[in-house]
Design a protein around this motif. Structure first.
Motif, PDB file in Angstrom:
ATOM      1  N   UNK A  10     -20.875  89.701 -15.283  1.00 56.52           N
ATOM      2  CA  UNK A  10     -19.417  89.757 -15.197  1.00 56.52           C
ATOM      3  C   UNK A  10     -18.940  91.121 -14.729  1.00 56.52           C
ATOM      4  N   UNK A  11     -19.523  92.190 -15.276  1.00 54.39           N
ATOM      5  CA  UNK A  11     -19.128  93.542 -14.890  1.00 54.39           C
ATOM      6  C   UNK A  11     -19.430  93.834 -13.421  1.00 54.39           C
ATOM      7  N   UNK A  12     -20.633  93.492 -12.991  1.00 56.24           N
ATOM      8  CA  UNK A  12     -20.998  93.728 -11.589  1.00 56.24           C
ATOM      9  C   UNK A  12     -20.084  92.942 -10.656  1.00 56.24           C
ATOM     10  N   UNK A  13     -19.840  91.693 -11.007  1.00 53.83           N
ATOM     11  CA  UNK A  13     -18.973  90.859 -10.175  1.00 53.83           C
ATOM     12  C   UNK A  13     -17.566  91.439 -10.134  1.00 53.83           C
ATOM     13  N   UNK A  14     -17.080  91.929 -11.286  1.00 54.61           N
ATOM     14  CA  UNK A  14     -15.758  92.508 -11.334  1.00 54.61           C
ATOM     15  C   UNK A  14     -15.628  93.751 -10.476  1.00 54.61           C
ATOM     16  N   UNK A  15     -16.630  94.633 -10.529  1.00 59.34           N
ATOM     17  CA  UNK A  15     -16.570  95.862  -9.738  1.00 59.34           C
ATOM     18  C   UNK A  15     -16.696  95.564  -8.246  1.00 59.34           C
ATOM     19  N   UNK A  16     -17.588  94.640  -7.876  1.00 59.16           N
ATOM     20  CA  UNK A  16     -17.707  94.248  -6.469  1.00 59.16           C
ATOM     21  C   UNK A  16     -16.399  93.649  -5.967  1.00 59.16           C
ATOM     22  N   UNK A  17     -15.770  92.815  -6.799  1.00 61.77           N
ATOM     23  CA  UNK A  17     -14.504  92.194  -6.411  1.00 61.77           C
ATOM     24  C   UNK A  17     -13.414  93.238  -6.212  1.00 61.77           C
ATOM     25  N   UNK A  18     -13.348  94.205  -7.125  1.00 63.45           N
ATOM     26  CA  UNK A  18     -12.344  95.260  -7.009  1.00 63.45           C
ATOM     27  C   UNK A  18     -12.560  96.080  -5.741  1.00 63.45           C
ATOM     28  N   UNK A  19     -13.818  96.426  -5.455  1.00 60.78           N
ATOM     29  CA  UNK A  19     -14.095  97.261  -4.279  1.00 60.78           C
ATOM     30  C   UNK A  19     -13.863  96.509  -2.972  1.00 60.78           C
ATOM     31  N   UNK A  20     -13.904  95.195  -2.991  1.00 66.93           N
ATOM     32  CA  UNK A  20     -13.670  94.416  -1.783  1.00 66.93           C
ATOM     33  C   UNK A  20     -12.248  93.940  -1.623  1.00 66.93           C
ATOM     34  N   UNK A  21     -11.411  94.270  -2.597  1.00 60.28           N
ATOM     35  CA  UNK A  21     -10.017  93.817  -2.561  1.00 60.28           C
ATOM     36  C   UNK A  21      -9.159  94.821  -1.795  1.00 60.28           C
ATOM     37  N   UNK A  22      -7.865  94.540  -1.742  1.00 64.21           N
ATOM     38  CA  UNK A  22      -6.942  95.442  -1.085  1.00 64.21           C
ATOM     39  C   UNK A  22      -6.435  96.516  -2.027  1.00 64.21           C
ATOM     40  N   UNK A  23      -5.425  97.256  -1.575  1.00 60.70           N
ATOM     41  CA  UNK A  23      -4.795  98.293  -2.382  1.00 60.70           C
ATOM     42  C   UNK A  23      -3.299  98.002  -2.465  1.00 60.70           C
ATOM     43  N   UNK A  24      -2.563  98.925  -3.053  1.00 65.97           N
ATOM     44  CA  UNK A  24      -1.110  98.751  -3.124  1.00 65.97           C
ATOM     45  C   UNK A  24      -0.487  98.719  -1.731  1.00 65.97           C
ATOM     46  N   UNK A  25      -1.120  99.418  -0.760  1.00 68.27           N
ATOM     47  CA  UNK A  25      -0.543  99.539   0.581  1.00 68.27           C
ATOM     48  C   UNK A  25      -1.284  98.735   1.649  1.00 68.27           C
ATOM     49  N   UNK A  26      -2.502  98.284   1.330  1.00 68.53           N
ATOM     50  CA  UNK A  26      -3.311  97.591   2.330  1.00 68.53           C
ATOM     51  C   UNK A  26      -3.728  96.216   1.820  1.00 68.53           C
ATOM     52  N   UNK A  27      -3.627  95.214   2.668  1.00 64.10           N
ATOM     53  CA  UNK A  27      -4.155  93.895   2.332  1.00 64.10           C
ATOM     54  C   UNK A  27      -5.678  93.970   2.333  1.00 64.10           C
ATOM     55  N   UNK A  28      -6.372  92.986   1.758  1.00 68.19           N
ATOM     56  CA  UNK A  28      -7.834  93.008   1.796  1.00 68.19           C
ATOM     57  C   UNK A  28      -8.383  93.142   3.218  1.00 68.19           C
ATOM     58  N   UNK A  29      -7.777  92.443   4.168  1.00 67.84           N
ATOM     59  CA  UNK A  29      -8.238  92.545   5.566  1.00 67.84           C
ATOM     60  C   UNK A  29      -8.012  93.948   6.105  1.00 67.84           C
ATOM     61  N   UNK A  30      -6.825  94.520   5.832  1.00 68.02           N
ATOM     62  CA  UNK A  30      -6.535  95.876   6.308  1.00 68.02           C
ATOM     63  C   UNK A  30      -7.449  96.901   5.644  1.00 68.02           C
ATOM     64  N   UNK A  31      -7.737  96.709   4.371  1.00 71.72           N
ATOM     65  CA  UNK A  31      -8.639  97.627   3.668  1.00 71.72           C
ATOM     66  C   UNK A  31     -10.047  97.553   4.263  1.00 71.72           C
ATOM     67  N   UNK A  32     -10.499  96.349   4.583  1.00 68.92           N
ATOM     68  CA  UNK A  32     -11.817  96.191   5.208  1.00 68.92           C
ATOM     69  C   UNK A  32     -11.857  96.882   6.563  1.00 68.92           C
TER      70      UNK A  32
END
Length: 467
Positions: free
Chosen positions: A66-88
């Motif tokens: 659960x922890x690993x999945x959570x951290x991977x999900x957070x690191x692959x997500x967006x930010x307050x200013x960038x969508x997930x695609x823009x962050x990638x």
């Protein structure tokens, strides 16, 4: 009374680590106290890196997933200013990369970038970790993706090793709620490892770390009051290293439709020191790790009996490793080829070794260690935290690295049997078609595995934990 006081003090010191990430629903993964910042020699490939390590305190396999999945999900997500695609796109444009790993004692996030874009890496890392919304759908996808391989289906020896290492290091546990219901945010880590040639980057990282949230001492105190001293002592006992052993015997999955048999002989070994570990590593590599090894020369080149005969030496902790021999062979030939693998191993164990060949193996391992230290921050972080699990005191050293570089192969030529266990002590795993294991092979224990059962079922059976 003195022993009781010592128990209380020890409990107070490690309590934060124990409960950093063990409660469900939007838990903050962070420490509440002291942090260690380590600066290492810059890498030789033009990259800079920072590794954040959060202590796991003997979490179960399910909670670690659960922890690993959570951290991977957070690191692959967006930010307050960038969508997930823009962050990638931002990460790709600036060469920013993230890797999430664990070693049973720590959850680690390693971030790398070209040195010129390292400030952008730290800024993006802060933006991602401070995002308020947990990406729950991405987290659920990662839960599925990071599930341990079903090794009885894909039948890859490398995956068998990974599953066995996972099973030894982490206890199983029945959770009160489904993994899909967990949510995490990630705050101040316990240890930080930075590698960069630019001295201006250290204060940049320190500022970023100060902005990460600490775990609330008030929350810790509230949890503390709910535990009796006996319960705390129980939690402390769980911090001790797990029993790093595998049972003897045979695990067999019979598949009449298969034309092949996967053979894996594996042993969990604890060594007296780094020199003993390197000795066993070199001998296992000599047996089967590379082209020109004994298994490759005999089983593949002379007998044409397998395309992938191999040996493994997988470090699983300080002075601990999983050692294995493997080959996937024709189903009708597996009993004879299993005996051939055993014979190769025993011949080396009894001293049938070429000094020149072992020197070549040693030079190759030393080059691999040197290259890994110079270019691989994940490898370096894992080895460093094994050596310094709490904090660094004095000069930073990696004894296993030094042992490889300085090793004299003549020290093991005359007594290899002191560095390799008996072949009878290995667990034998057989998955595929062909004849049933003989009574002689079953003498140390036997467990028939069905396709729906995990390897852990038979490990428990052979250990006597299940009837």
């Amino acid at each position: 009374m003195r022993a009781l006081k010592k128990t209380c003090i020890a409990a107070l010191l490690c309590y934060n680590a124990l409960f950093t990430a063990q409660s469900a629903s939007a838990d903050l993964v962070a420490v509440s106290g002291e942090q260690t910042f380590i600066t290492l020699k810059p890498m030789a490939n033009g990259l800079s890196s920072v590794t954040l390590a959060w202590p796991l305190a003997r979490l179960s396999a399910q909670k670690l997933l659960a922890l690993r999945s959570g951290l991977v999900a957070v690191m692959g997500a967006g930010t307050e200013d960038l969508s997930p695609y823009e962050a990638k796109s931002h990460r790709s444009l600036n060469g920013l990369n993230f890797e999430v790993t664990s070693d049973g004692a720590n959850l680690m996030l390693t971030a790398t970038s070209p040195t010129t874009t390292f400030p952008a890496l730290i800024a993006h890392l802060e933006d991602v970790l401070s995002t308020k919304d947990f990406p729950i759908e991405r987290y659920k996808r990662e839960l599925i993706r990071l599930q341990p391989q079903i090794v009885t289906k894909n039948r890859r020896p490398k995956d068998v090793m990974a599953v066995l290492a996972h099973n030894i290091a982490l206890p199983s546990e029945e959770l009160d709620e489904p993994l899909e219901n967990f949510e995490f945010s990630f705050g101040r880590p316990k240890q930080v490892i930075m590698r960069s040639p630019d001295t201006a980057h250290k204060p940049l990282v320190e500022t970023f770390l100060k902005d990460l949230p600490l775990r609330s001492s008030g929350a810790v105190a509230q949890l503390w009051r709910k535990l009796s001293l006996v319960e705390v002592a129980t939690k402390l006992n769980q911090l001790e290293d797990p029993d790093f052993t595998l049972p003897k015997g045979v695990i067999h999955l019979n598949d009449p439709s298969s034309t092949e048999m996967m053979i894996v002989l594996v042993q969990a070994q604890t060594f007296e020191d780094e020199v003993a570990q390197v000795s066993a590593n070199l001998l296992m590599n000599y047996i089967g790790a590379h082209q020109g090894s004994e298994m490759f020369r005999i089983i593949r080149q002379e007998l044409r009996a397998a395309y992938n005969p191999s040996s493994f030496f997988e470090t699983a902790g300080k002075n601990k490793a999983l050692m294995a021999l493997s080959a996937t062979v024709a189903a009708e030939e597996w009993p004879e080829l299993l005996e051939q693998i055993k014979e190769i191993y025993e011949n080396v164990r009894m001293g049938d070794i070429s000094k020149a060949g072992l020197e070549t193996v040693k030079d190759r391992l030393a080059r691999r260690y040197s290259h890994s230290f110079a270019t691989n921050p994940v490898w370096t972080a894992h080895n460093l935290l094994r050596e310094y699990p709490i904090k660094v005191e004095g000069e930073i050293r990696l004894p296993v690295f030094s042992a490889v570089v300085e090793f004299d192969v003549a020290s093991i030529i005359d007594s290899p049997d002191e560095h390799l266990p008996l072949i009878e002590d290995y667990l034998v795993i057989l998955v595929g078609g062909g004849a049933e294991p003989s009574e002689e092979l079953r003498k140390n224990g036997y467990c028939a595995l069905t396709p729906s059962q995990p390897l852990s079922h038979c490990l428990d059976v052979l250990k006597g934990a299940k009837p």
